[in-house]
Design an enzyme around this catalytic site. Structure first.
Site, PDB file in Angstrom:
ATOM      1  N   ARG A   1      -3.690  18.446  -2.431  1.00  0.00           N
ATOM      2  CA  ARG A   1      -2.545  17.530  -2.411  1.00  0.00           C
ATOM      3  C   ARG A   1      -2.902  16.122  -1.955  1.00  0.00           C
ATOM      4  O   ARG A   1      -2.011  15.297  -1.835  1.00  0.00           O
ATOM      5  CB  ARG A   1      -1.418  18.104  -1.547  1.00  0.00           C
ATOM      6  CG  ARG A   1      -0.994  19.431  -2.049  1.00  0.00           C
ATOM      7  CD  ARG A   1       0.380  19.870  -1.679  1.00  0.00           C
ATOM      8  NE  ARG A   1       0.443  21.241  -2.130  1.00  0.00           N
ATOM      9  CZ  ARG A   1       0.052  22.289  -1.397  1.00  0.00           C
ATOM     10  NH1 ARG A   1      -0.302  22.129  -0.145  1.00  0.00           N
ATOM     11  NH2 ARG A   1       0.044  23.483  -1.903  1.00  0.00           N
TER      12      ARG A   1
ATOM     13  N   GLU B   1      -0.667  35.073   2.518  1.00  0.00           N
ATOM     14  CA  GLU B   1      -0.690  36.240   1.621  1.00  0.00           C
ATOM     15  C   GLU B   1      -1.892  37.124   1.938  1.00  0.00           C
ATOM     16  O   GLU B   1      -2.210  38.056   1.216  1.00  0.00           O
ATOM     17  CB  GLU B   1      -0.771  35.771   0.161  1.00  0.00           C
ATOM     18  CG  GLU B   1       0.562  35.385  -0.448  1.00  0.00           C
ATOM     19  CD  GLU B   1       1.225  34.202   0.245  1.00  0.00           C
ATOM     20  OE1 GLU B   1       0.532  33.215   0.528  1.00  0.00           O
ATOM     21  OE2 GLU B   1       2.433  34.285   0.516  1.00  0.00           O
TER      22      GLU B   1
ATOM     23  N   GLY C   1      -3.260  22.015   8.822  1.00  0.00           N
ATOM     24  CA  GLY C   1      -2.789  23.403   8.923  1.00  0.00           C
ATOM     25  C   GLY C   1      -3.693  24.301   8.099  1.00  0.00           C
ATOM     26  O   GLY C   1      -4.850  23.965   7.860  1.00  0.00           O
TER      27      GLY C   1
ATOM     28  N   THR D   1      -5.256  23.420   0.981  1.00  0.00           N
ATOM     29  CA  THR D   1      -4.791  22.671  -0.185  1.00  0.00           C
ATOM     30  C   THR D   1      -4.039  21.415   0.235  1.00  0.00           C
ATOM     31  O   THR D   1      -3.783  20.548  -0.584  1.00  0.00           O
ATOM     32  CB  THR D   1      -3.845  23.537  -1.051  1.00  0.00           C
ATOM     33  OG1 THR D   1      -2.781  24.022  -0.240  1.00  0.00           O
ATOM     34  CG2 THR D   1      -4.579  24.711  -1.670  1.00  0.00           C
TER      35      THR D   1
ATOM     36  N   ASP E   1       0.830  -1.204   0.000  1.00  0.00           N
ATOM     37  CA  ASP E   1       0.000   0.000   0.000  1.00  0.00           C
ATOM     38  C   ASP E   1       0.869   1.259   0.000  1.00  0.00           C
ATOM     39  O   ASP E   1       2.066   1.211   0.267  1.00  0.00           O
ATOM     40  CB  ASP E   1      -0.884   0.012   1.260  1.00  0.00           C
ATOM     41  CG  ASP E   1      -1.735  -1.246   1.362  1.00  0.00           C
ATOM     42  OD1 ASP E   1      -2.280  -1.665   0.327  1.00  0.00           O
ATOM     43  OD2 ASP E   1      -1.824  -1.817   2.467  1.00  0.00           O
TER      44      ASP E   1
ATOM     45  N   GLU F   1      -1.586  18.143  -7.875  1.00  0.00           N
ATOM     46  CA  GLU F   1      -0.521  18.069  -6.864  1.00  0.00           C
ATOM     47  C   GLU F   1      -0.761  16.882  -5.938  1.00  0.00           C
ATOM     48  O   GLU F   1      -0.188  16.789  -4.865  1.00  0.00           O
ATOM     49  CB  GLU F   1      -0.469  19.378  -6.055  1.00  0.00           C
ATOM     50  CG  GLU F   1      -0.089  20.578  -6.908  1.00  0.00           C
ATOM     51  CD  GLU F   1       0.176  21.860  -6.131  1.00  0.00           C
ATOM     52  OE1 GLU F   1      -0.036  21.876  -4.899  1.00  0.00           O
ATOM     53  OE2 GLU F   1       0.595  22.846  -6.765  1.00  0.00           O
TER      54      GLU F   1
ATOM     55  N   ASP G   1       9.740  36.139   1.343  1.00  0.00           N
ATOM     56  CA  ASP G   1       8.918  34.937   1.165  1.00  0.00           C
ATOM     57  C   ASP G   1       9.788  33.712   0.901  1.00  0.00           C
ATOM     58  O   ASP G   1       9.359  32.768   0.247  1.00  0.00           O
ATOM     59  CB  ASP G   1       7.871  35.133   0.047  1.00  0.00           C
ATOM     60  CG  ASP G   1       6.820  34.031   0.058  1.00  0.00           C
ATOM     61  OD1 ASP G   1       6.668  33.357   1.098  1.00  0.00           O
ATOM     62  OD2 ASP G   1       6.163  33.821  -0.980  1.00  0.00           O
TER      63      ASP G   1
END
Lengths: 188, 569
Positions: free
Chosen positions: B149, B211, B206, B193, B57, B99, B340
């Site tokens: 993701r 931004e 999280g 995401t 897996d 992603e 950044d």
């Protein structure tokens, strides 16, 4: 020019009488006076709202009402709406088809300049592939040329102050790159 | 039950069209959506704990709780990888950045797409088992694409965090929604995401929003009910710190400490709008019951004038107690960042050599700066940092109105892309970007949840960009090998016990390399950017490698909608 202004004034009056309107159609009837019957704005400096992203339309109405985005025309209109009205109006217009304003494609050299400027700042990272927008980020493809030029100029001077991030990006981009972008985006 | 089933069916066949979001990006296809036939046994905590030894897996986003992305199977090897070929290609309904890290449970694969869709697929044939098309709320605010993701599975539930900042549990067999919890208000700049990490009945998540002047966090939610168990603010109420003038590598950051102190006296601690998003999964140390993760940039990105102090815990490694969410330790890479150049690539737990050469539990992170940082897991302290994997120039010149050139550009170094490690070889594998940029500063007040960059980073169009795949020995900090790529790299990498690493490029190339030398052994052209982390698994006695080819929003790599699985004959 004067005639147009009068017409907009009339639309405002009309709308005031409908403040307690019930249906969504009643609420949006007044918008057509400027944003167009079939979604084609009556003046080149008025933006297309048919087929625009719902989240973006909502945020603009919210910002006009809060005074974060200044507009003598839109502020009094937005002030009458509560959050739910704004969301419903935003949804309503987002479901309409985006109008074809018949603007010409940018010539090759202008498009190349625009794409290089776009890649430098990364416009598609937010406005997405083919500048279709999503959520609270607007569609730019096929937007009226004069409006684009005006609002970009307003971002640059911060006369449009409701998104300092966009202002920063516009300030970091040279005026002639922006002129190329306006022509390119309008012709998409 | 019946009604619920109907709703799920609607979700499976049509909601993508109704949602209004990004119609242009969605490729509509008539598909027979069969519901309820993802025949998966429940995933137990014991299975998850042992994921690092399980070649059948692929249970966690980065392979296992340590996040090594080291796959223990070796049927596909240096000798036979040249015979790798496509087993199947699945086309999703969403043609936009992929992603996703495919998760595989007993022959069933779970993948996600942009706009938070989830698919369950037959991992052997690529046949769709179900599709959850998230009905997106109208308000989404995100910085770098509508990405997702991936998911994680525990028991018979699939956990998903959505772009409109919801946490959801889906039925692993059918895709029906079991519960939904609002994480935070998208109108204030919050979005999701990342894939959740699920451990001991807790869903860890999280947030994005650095931004937009958010206050970042990591939270644990009850896996059964969706109720919040604890919250850790990534920005503490005292965010000032120690007035560090040098970064983790000892370079001067040119801070004007006196000006900052004056500002602090005037406005107080700026913690409430200071950003500090958390982009990627935490590592879980099962032995000590701690989690480790990195915190992203302060808001606004480029303008430090209104945020005096070190801006703790932005740009930091942080460790918490898993049960309580209480702070254990932190290490800040860049105090008061105005570039950044933050910390986004997920942490990895491996044994490392300390300064005296003794083997101790370590934690490593690949920074946007282009260094791999090696820490002591006990107290987060820095043991060493690697040679720079990308050119660094003019660090740390302060951003100016006209724009100041500095390398690396604001995407790094190493972006959110997870690294892989091969503990046997003491190597960490990272993919890099080289994008010369200028950094511009502008100062404005907090804009009520709107984009708050404090300037701009601009790619310099006349300078050449490129990428690397780099293998770094984390016990010496030395680069072992490096492969140059024609474009900057973003996505991820997988190492296998077959002596290979797999990774993809924005131009559609997906390739396997000898993990000891970097020699290319096999490649494939996907036709769209391969900018997602690969996974590997076994089904029917055969090893597969799978990866998403959907391109990338951030670097504008060619979009696609393919999940591609490879195997040997």
């Amino acid at each position: 020019m004067l005639g147009k202004q009068m017409m907009c004034g009339a639309a405002l009056l009309l709308m005031a009488g409908q403040a307690r309107a019930e249906t969504i159609e009643d609420k949006v009837a007044v918008c057509a006076g400027c944003h167009g019957e079939a979604g084609k704005p009556i003046d080149k400096t008025i933006p297309t709202i048919w087929g625009q992203q719902a989240g973006y339309l909502y945020i603009q109405l919210r910002d006009f009402k809060r005074g974060d985005r200044k507009s003598e025309i839109m502020q009094p209109i937005a002030t009458q709406f509560e959050r739910d009205d704004m969301l419903a109006i935003a949804e309503y217009f987002s479901q309409k088809p985006w109008p074809d304003l018949g603007q010409p494609r940018a010539p090759k050299d202008v498009a190349a300049k625009a794409l290089s400027a776009s890649a430098s700042v990364g416009c598609p990272a937010c406005h997405l592939d083919r500048f279709q927008g999503d959520g609270t980020v607007p569609r730019l493809a096929g937007m009226g040329r004069d409006y684009l030029a005006k609002t970009i100029a307003d971002f640059r001077t911060r006369a449009r102050g409701n998104n300092p991030g966009m202002s920063d990006l516009m300030i970091a981009t040279s005026p002639d790159d922006l002129a190329a972008l306006v022509e390119y985006l309008a012709g998409l | 039950m019946y009604v619920k089933g109907l709703a799920a069916f609607a979700a499976a066949v049509g909601v993508g069209l109704l949602s209004g979001a990004a119609i242009a990006q969605e490729v509509k296809q008539e598909k027979q959506s069969v519901l309820g036939n993802a025949n998966v046994p429940p995933v137990t905590q014991e299975q998850l704990n042992a994921a690092d030894k399980n070649a059948k897996d692929f249970l966690l986003t980065n392979g296992n709780y340590a996040q090594t992305r080291f796959y223990p199977g070796k049927q596909i090897s240096r000798d036979n990888v040249k015979n790798l070929h496509v087993a199947w290609i699945f086309q999703t309904d969403v043609k936009e950045s992929l992603e996703t890290s495919p998760i595989v449970v007993d022959g069933v694969m779970y993948v996600t797409t942009s706009f938070s869709h989830v698919y369950a697929l037959d991992a052997k044939t690529g046949q769709q088992l179900w599709h959850y098309a998230h009905k997106m709320g109208p308000i989404t605010v995100y910085c770098c694409g509508p990405n997702n993701r991936g998911v994680q599975v525990l028991g018979d539930r699939v956990y998903l965090a959505t772009l409109d900042s919801k946490l959801m549990a889906l039925n692993a067999k059918t895709g029906e929604v079991v519960w939904t919890t609002n994480i935070a208000d998208p109108e204030l700049g919050y979005s999701e995401t990342m894939a959740p990490t699920v451990v001991k009945d807790k869903v860890l998540i999280g947030t994005n929003g650095g931004e937009y002047g958010i206050r970042g966090f990591v939270r644990a939610y009850d896996a059964k009910t969706g109720k919040q168990l604890w919250n850790f603010n990534t920005i503490p109420e005292n965010s000032v710190g120690v007035w560090a003038t040098k970064d983790a590598t000892g370079r001067d950051m040119h801070r004007n400490i006196q000006a900052e102190k004056d500002m602090l006296a005037k406005i107080g601690d700026p913690y409430a709008k200071l950003g500090g998003g958390v982009w990627q999964n935490p590592s879980v140390d099962l032995a000590t019951n701690r989690i480790y993760f990195v915190v992203g940039n302060p808001s606004p990105d480029l303008d430090g004038s209104n945020r005096p102090g070190d801006n703790l815990y932005t740009n930091s490694l942080v460790s918490l107690d898993l049960d309580t969410g209480k702070y254990v330790c932190h290490f800040q890479y860049i105090a008061h960042d105005v570039w950044d150049l933050d910390a986004v690539s997920p942490t990895v737990l491996v044994d490392v050599k300390d300064k005296g050469g003794k083997t101790i539990p370590g934690v490593i992170h690949a920074g946007k700066t282009g260094h791999i940082y090696v820490h002591d897991r006990k107290d987060c302290s820095l043991i060493r940092f690697s040679e720079a994997m990308v050119p660094q120039e003019n660090m740390w010149v302060l951003p100016t109105k006209e724009g100041a050139r500095m390398l690396p550009g604001a995407n790094g170094g190493v972006e959110w892309s997870p690294i892989a490690t091969d503990p046997g070889q003491e190597l960490a594998y990272a993919i890099n970007l080289h994008q010369p940029m200028t950094y511009h500063v502008e100062s404005t007040a907090y804009p009520n949840g709107k984009l708050w960059l404090g300037g701009a980073f601009k790619v310099i169009p006349s300078e050449k960009q490129s990428g690397n795949i780099t293998a770094v020995n984390y016990n010496t900090g030395k680069i072992k090998w490096q492969v140059k790529t024609p474009e900057p790299m973003i996505g991820g990498i997988l190492a296998t016990a077959g002596g290979l690493v797999f990774t993809g490029e924005g131009n559609g190339k997906f390739a396997a390399y000898n993990s000891s030398s970097g020699k290319e052994l096999w490649s494939f052209r996907a036709g769209a950017g391969v900018n997602a982390p690969p996974s590997s698994y076994m089904v029917g006695g055969k090893q597969y490698v799978v990866v998403g080819a959907g391109g990338n929003v951030q670097l504008d790599f060619k979009r696609g909608n393919n999940i591609i699985a490879f195997t040997l004959d």
